[in-house]
Design an enzyme around this catalytic site. Structure first.
Site, mmCIF file in Angstrom:
data_model
loop_
_atom_site.group_PDB
_atom_site.id
_atom_site.type_symbol
_atom_site.label_atom_id
_atom_site.label_comp_id
_atom_site.label_asym_id
_atom_site.label_seq_id
_atom_site.Cartn_x
_atom_site.Cartn_y
_atom_site.Cartn_z
ATOM 1 C CE LYS A 107 -1.277 1.400 -9.608
ATOM 2 N NZ LYS A 107 -1.695 0.685 -8.403
ATOM 3 C CE LYS A 145 -3.800 2.370 0.803
ATOM 4 N NZ LYS A 145 -4.739 2.619 -0.274
ATOM 5 C CB CYS A 199 -3.272 8.393 -5.583
ATOM 6 S SG CYS A 199 -4.665 8.484 -4.447
HETATM 7 C C1 LIG Z 1 -9.483 0.317 -2.083
HETATM 8 C C2 LIG Z 1 -8.358 0.562 -3.037
HETATM 9 C C3 LIG Z 1 -7.212 1.201 -2.594
HETATM 10 C C4 LIG Z 1 -6.149 1.430 -3.471
HETATM 11 N N1 LIG Z 1 -5.015 2.035 -3.006
HETATM 12 C C5 LIG Z 1 -3.958 2.228 -3.848
HETATM 13 C C6 LIG Z 1 -2.738 2.773 -3.360
HETATM 14 O O1 LIG Z 1 -2.577 3.081 -2.180
HETATM 15 N N2 LIG Z 1 -1.727 2.949 -4.253
HETATM 16 C C7 LIG Z 1 -1.842 2.603 -5.572
HETATM 17 O O2 LIG Z 1 -0.885 2.770 -6.341
HETATM 18 N N3 LIG Z 1 -2.991 2.054 -6.046
HETATM 19 C C8 LIG Z 1 -4.040 1.863 -5.212
HETATM 20 N N4 LIG Z 1 -5.185 1.275 -5.685
HETATM 21 C C9 LIG Z 1 -5.284 0.901 -7.126
HETATM 22 C C10 LIG Z 1 -4.957 -0.586 -7.354
HETATM 23 O O3 LIG Z 1 -3.624 -0.874 -7.008
HETATM 24 C C11 LIG Z 1 -5.196 -0.991 -8.819
HETATM 25 O O4 LIG Z 1 -4.347 -0.208 -9.638
HETATM 26 C C12 LIG Z 1 -6.640 -0.786 -9.291
HETATM 27 O O5 LIG Z 1 -7.553 -1.162 -8.281
HETATM 28 C C13 LIG Z 1 -6.941 -1.592 -10.563
HETATM 29 O O6 LIG Z 1 -6.765 -2.978 -10.338
HETATM 30 P P1 LIG Z 1 -8.018 -3.997 -10.135
HETATM 31 O O7 LIG Z 1 -8.878 -3.855 -11.335
HETATM 32 O O8 LIG Z 1 -7.399 -5.354 -9.973
HETATM 33 O O9 LIG Z 1 -8.728 -3.542 -8.892
HETATM 34 C C14 LIG Z 1 -6.255 1.025 -4.817
HETATM 35 C C15 LIG Z 1 -7.417 0.370 -5.250
HETATM 36 C C16 LIG Z 1 -8.460 0.120 -4.381
HETATM 37 C C17 LIG Z 1 -9.698 -0.589 -4.884
#
Ligand SMILES: Cc1cc2nc3c(=O)[nH]c(=O)nc-3n(C[C@H](O)[C@H](O)[C@H](O)COP(=O)(O)O)c2cc1C
Length: 379
Positions: free
Chosen positions: A191, A46, A154
């Site tokens: 990212k 995270k 973010c």
């Molecule tokens: C609840 C939540 C918190 C997230 N927190 C972060 C974060 O702290 N840093 C980050 O780079 N991406 C964060 N993301 C993005 C995820 O790493 C990912 O890029 C995004 O959810 C797409 O992937 P998925 O389709 O598998 O969910 C977060 C996503 C969710 C759902």
């Protein structure tokens, strides 16, 4: 001998190419250790920052669901629904760097062969802020982080010099990446946000700054739907909502489109694919477009918080697919479909009719007015 699932990505050896993405599944050392026990090849923590973080007074993530026999899309829990997407407005880790530091060391000592990527974020508005990036980078790599992922994506930041606001500014991307590169002894992954017009431009900025890889996609900016009965957003605090991020199945095709643009523009560079992956067939898309690793968030959140069944399926699916097709390593199929994404005019037309992209030089059809003008001229 069966297919080899191990990969080398940005110089790091992964037992398998699957990582938990930076998100709730990797918000603590206990989660990360459980994830490694379950079989994930790597994790991205995270995001760790230095500024104070306070989340909203209510749920930070909900899941939008669709129904087979009605067009209704809603976050309300009801039987017989299928997952459409996740929606979140969770900020980066609310734990300070001091909390993370000893834990990173302990995780690495317990799992020396798994890849621990530290996600970091700071501002970019002043030299002091840029030094914060360096401070975070040094602290995490000194504890054994194998790589650093720069959170330039973010979508929830008010500050204009943080998160996706950096990721929308090519110059800022290059500056931040370069500043981290100055102190980094480990690979740097940038990212990027999907919410720009042409992600190739931002990717170029990251590579010019010295990034070793691009990670994409973070969540897509979105709002929760409004409940037609209450006229309230399905997720709100005191009736108010703020732009949040969509992840999960709905973003797979959109994220693939972003990825295809980048892997075509930079076929020799490294990419880590994220967005809507829940099983191997999804990850396969990213590999066929040229990615060397794949990351998972939403599907893992819904599977015992760290995805033990998801990783089991990813590994079994990859093994089966590779054995069936006679592929020995990921390199045998990585990028195999990258060049199948072409300009619209290059797609075959029926009956061998030609189409060149609709350029004016091909001649417009005559309108009634232009036909009259022509016949007047001829008269
Ligand atoms: C609840 C939540 C918190 C997230 N927190 C972060 C974060 O702290 N840093 C980050 O780079 N991406 C964060 N993301 C993005 C995820 O790493 C990912 O890029 C995004 O959810 C797409 O992937 P998925 O389709 O598998 O969910 C977060 C996503 C969710 C759902």
């Amino acid at each position: 001998m069966g297919a080899q699932l191990a990969v080398t990505f940005t110089g790091l050896r992964f037992e398998n190419p699957f990582l938990l993405a930076s998100a709730p599944p990797t918000e603590s050392d206990s989660n990360i250790m459980r994830a490694f026990d379950a079989g994930w090849g790597g994790v991205v923590t995270k995001t760790i920052g230095l500024h104070p973080v306070v989340n909203v007074d209510g749920p930070k993530t909900k899941f939008l669901r669709s129904m087979p026999d009605s067009p209704t899309l809603s976050m309300k829990k009801r039987p017989g629904t299928a997952l459409h997407s996740s929606w979140n407005w969770e900020l980066i880790s609310d734990k300070p760097l001091d909390w993370w530091i000893p834990k990173l060391g302990r995780i690495k000592a317990a799992f020396p062969n798994r890849i621990l990527v530290a996600s970091i974020m700071a501002g970019s508005g002043s030299d002091d802020e840029l030094r914060n990036w360096q401070h975070l980078a040094r602290a995490c790599q000194d504890e054994g982080a194998d790589a650093l992922e720069l959170n330039l994506s973010c979508p929830h930041m008010d500050r204009k010099d943080m998160g996706s606001n950096i990721g929308k500014d090519t110059e800022q991307i290059s500056i931040v990446t370069h500043v981290v590169k100055e102190v980094a002894r480990v690979p740097i992954w940038a990212k990027l946000t999907p919410s720009t017009t042409d992600i190739v431009v931002e990717a170029r900025g990251a590579f010019l700054g010295g990034a070793d890889a691009i990670t994409s996609s973070n969540t897509f900016p979105s709002l929760p739907p409004i409940d037609p009965d209450t006229l309230e957003f399905e997720m709100n605090v005191d009736g108010y909502v703020s732009s949040g991020g969509m992840g999960g199945p709905a973003i797979l095709p959109m994220s693939l489109a972003k990825m295809a643009q980048m892997t075509q523009a930079f076929p020799d560079k490294s990419f880590s694919g994220i967005g809507g992956i829940a099983e191997f067939s999804h990850a396969l898309n990213y590999f066929l477009l040229g990615c060397g690793t794949a990351q998972v968030c939403t599907a893992a959140m819904l599977d015992h918080a760290i995805g033990p069944n998801v990783i089991k399926q990813l590994l079994a699916g990859m093994q089966q697919t590779m054995d069936a097709r006679g592929w020995a390593t990921l390199e045998d199929f990585r990028g195999m479909r990258r060049d199948r994404v072409v300009a619209h005019s290059q797609i075959r037309r029926p009956d061998s009719k030609a189409y060149h992209g609709g350029y004016e030089t091909e001649g417009y059809a005559a309108t009634a007015a232009s036909a009259e003008a022509i016949s007047n001229r001829q008269a």
